[in-house]
Design an enzyme around this catalytic site. Structure first.
Site, mmCIF file in Angstrom:
data_model
loop_
_atom_site.group_PDB
_atom_site.id
_atom_site.type_symbol
_atom_site.label_atom_id
_atom_site.label_comp_id
_atom_site.label_asym_id
_atom_site.label_seq_id
_atom_site.Cartn_x
_atom_site.Cartn_y
_atom_site.Cartn_z
ATOM 1 N N LEU A 18 12.355 -33.100 -19.556
ATOM 2 C CA LEU A 18 12.995 -31.865 -19.101
ATOM 3 C C LEU A 18 13.894 -31.294 -20.181
ATOM 4 O O LEU A 18 14.543 -32.044 -20.915
ATOM 5 C CB LEU A 18 13.833 -32.175 -17.850
ATOM 6 N N CYS A 19 13.930 -29.986 -20.275
ATOM 7 C CA CYS A 19 14.902 -29.298 -21.135
ATOM 8 C C CYS A 19 15.308 -28.003 -20.440
ATOM 9 O O CYS A 19 15.176 -27.875 -19.234
ATOM 10 C CB CYS A 19 14.334 -29.053 -22.539
ATOM 11 N N HIS A 20 15.781 -27.046 -21.193
ATOM 12 C CA HIS A 20 16.269 -25.792 -20.613
ATOM 13 C C HIS A 20 15.128 -24.891 -20.140
ATOM 14 O O HIS A 20 15.116 -24.451 -18.988
ATOM 15 C CB HIS A 20 17.150 -25.071 -21.636
ATOM 16 N N ILE A 43 14.721 -26.631 -16.690
ATOM 17 C CA ILE A 43 15.753 -26.561 -15.651
ATOM 18 C C ILE A 43 15.919 -25.137 -15.116
ATOM 19 O O ILE A 43 16.343 -24.934 -13.985
ATOM 20 C CB ILE A 43 17.103 -27.133 -16.161
#
Length: 106
Positions: free
Chosen positions: A69-71, A97
């Site tokens: 997961l990242c931005h 996210i």
């Protein structure tokens, strides 16, 4: 999950959230610690991108599936590709996210 032409495993963030509520998934958030102040997924493991790229062999196991997961999904795509090439079981979270408005955010 769905597949791109790159042969990596991907899951859309909204589908991941439903799966996350039902199963015990190991999610690694590759964002920097300061980014977690804005939003984070509860119980996700924070390992910033550069730390993960340089220390993956001592931090990860090859018998575990990791959801990355990242931005927005760009860093997670890069990390997923990198770890896949090293023989790890990884799934890229498409949209990051930003597409998880209903998750437990700070």
């Amino acid at each position: 999950m769905f597949e791109f032409k790159d042969n990596l495993n991907h899951i859309v963030a909204t589908a991941l959230y439903q799966k996350y509520k039902e199963e015990n998934l190991t999610v690694i958030d590759v964002r920097e610690p300061y980014e977690l102040l804005e939003s984070k997924l509860e119980d996700a493991i924070n390992i910033p991108l550069m730390k993960l790229l340089t220390s993956y062999s001592s931090l990860l196991r090859k018998d575990v599936t990791y959801y990355i997961l990242c931005h927005t999904g760009q860093r997670s795509y890069y990390v997923t590709n990198f770890l896949d090439e090293k023989g790890y079981k990884v799934v890229n979270i498409v949209g990051g996210i930003d597409l998880l408005p209903q998750c437990n955010l700070n």
